[in-house]
Design a protein around this motif. Structure first.
Motif, mmCIF file in Angstrom:
data_model
loop_
_atom_site.group_PDB
_atom_site.id
_atom_site.type_symbol
_atom_site.label_atom_id
_atom_site.label_comp_id
_atom_site.label_asym_id
_atom_site.label_seq_id
_atom_site.Cartn_x
_atom_site.Cartn_y
_atom_site.Cartn_z
ATOM 1 N N ALA A 124 1.192 -1.183 0.468
ATOM 2 C CA ALA A 124 0.079 0.142 0.385
ATOM 3 C C ALA A 124 0.977 1.222 0.236
ATOM 4 C CB ALA A 124 -0.753 0.224 0.923
ATOM 5 N N SER A 256 -4.980 -0.321 -5.122
ATOM 6 C CA SER A 256 -4.822 0.887 -3.747
ATOM 7 C C SER A 256 -6.576 1.039 -3.835
ATOM 8 C CB SER A 256 -3.930 1.542 -4.211
ATOM 9 O OG SER A 256 -3.801 2.955 -3.245
ATOM 10 N N ASP A 275 -4.434 -3.724 -1.669
ATOM 11 C CA ASP A 275 -4.173 -3.673 -0.281
ATOM 12 C C ASP A 275 -5.181 -3.823 0.124
ATOM 13 O OD1 ASP A 275 -6.169 -1.220 -0.096
ATOM 14 O OD2 ASP A 275 -4.423 0.575 -0.772
#
Length: 329
Positions: A124, A256, A275
């Motif tokens: 991330a 993300s 993530d």
């Protein structure tokens, strides 16, 4: 772009800076698409050399012609870069390239190495890391020639792109190209970097962070802000308006949770190497997930501290060795 440069000098609200960044990215992308000739599509230049041999590279357009109209002109695909197409973060690879060319100090490269290790291990982005890299890069390029940075980006990413692309994502890019759709890279990385990566993959073009320039030299300021989070969505929306795209027929790919605004714009959102926050959101929304990583849990749980320290120590040792070689030369 002159109007945008004047506007960016004024004090703007966060929403205005976001909109300005998106418009600047879309304007630059459309200008490159309409430019004649197109270096990455047909008439020489580093991006064209060996193009026929690169997987996923679109056929060359005839010299002097515009990019051919797509078979499906109302649909397009938008791909995030870091950890979606590229293993790791483009800005950090650029940092390493800047160091090797004497633009960064050993302390800078150690910090970049630590941030890159953090990104790879956690899967991330850290907003503080991104902001730090942005300010470092802007300080370095202030007063430098835009043409020189374009050449540097070509050199830095010539090898990086070949070695760091996720094969699964490359196949997705090719799938949209085979369907006759335009394919765009959308990234917080500098526009100059984004264009090189997009060119290597045979993409239509790139939406990236636009650095302000006057007289062919960078001022050290951005047009609007970093193309990150909501600014990516603003850029996609602006490009769709300019190119008459139907966003309900478009697709977007990202790893993300920061890109949820962009993913939510299109009718076909896909989650790649997500993530944790994005994986949870995708599950709740019924979005499709693709994960091309192997041994992901082992990488994140097994040896995170040891690997991070090792990367940092290795980078520092390499920096010292390089400094000594230069001193002895």
């Amino acid at each position: 772009m002159a109007v945008l440069r004047r506007l960016t000098q004024a004090r703007r609200s966060p929403s205005e800076r976001t909109a300005l960044a998106g418009e600047a990215a879309a304007e630059a992308a459309e200008a490159a698409l309409r430019a004649e000739p197109q270096p990455d599509a047909g008439t020489g230049g580093p991006a064209a050399e060996g193009a026929e041999d690169r997987p996923g590279k679109a056929p060359k357009a005839p010299a002097g012609n515009h990019t051919p109209e797509p078979d499906d002109p109302r649909a397009a695909a938008f791909f995030d870069c870091d950890n979606t197409i590229l293993r790791g973060a483009a800005i950090f690879y650029l940092g390493v390239g800047l160091y090797r060319r004497g633009f960064l100090t050993r302390r800078d490269i150690a910090r970049f190495a630590w941030q890159q290790a953090w990104f790879r291990l956690n899967g991330a982005e850290d907003p503080d890391h991104i902001s730090d890299a942005q300010h470092t890069a802007l300080g370095i390029v202030a007063g430098k020639s835009t043409a020189d940075l374009e050449v540097l980006c070509e050199e830095v990413f010539e090898q990086v792109v070949a070695d760091k692309i996720w094969p699964g994502t490359r196949a997705l890019v090719q799938m949209h190209q085979d369907a006759g759709q335009r394919v765009w890279l959308v990234t917080a990385a500098p526009l100059e970097v984004a264009r090189v990566i997009a060119g290597r993959l045979g993409m239509t073009g790139a939406l990236g962070t636009v650095a302000e320039a006057e007289g062919g030299r960078y001022t050290g300021r951005l047009v609007g802000e970093l193309l990150h989070g909501p600014a990516k969505a603003a850029a996609v929306r602006a490009l769709a308006r300019r190119e008459h795209l139907d966003l309900d027929r478009c697709a977007a790919y990202s790893d993300s949770a920061n890109d949820i605004p962009m993913l939510s714009l299109v009718g076909h959102p896909y989650v790649v190497n997500p993530d944790g926050a994005l994986r949870r959101h995708a599950r709740a929304q019924g979005w499709r997930v693709r994960d091309f990583r192997t041994g992901r849990k082992a990488a994140r749980v097994g040896l995170p501290a040891a690997v991070a320290v090792g990367v940092l120590a290795g980078a520092t040792a390499a920096a010292v060795a390089l400094h000594r070689r230069r001193s002895c030369a």
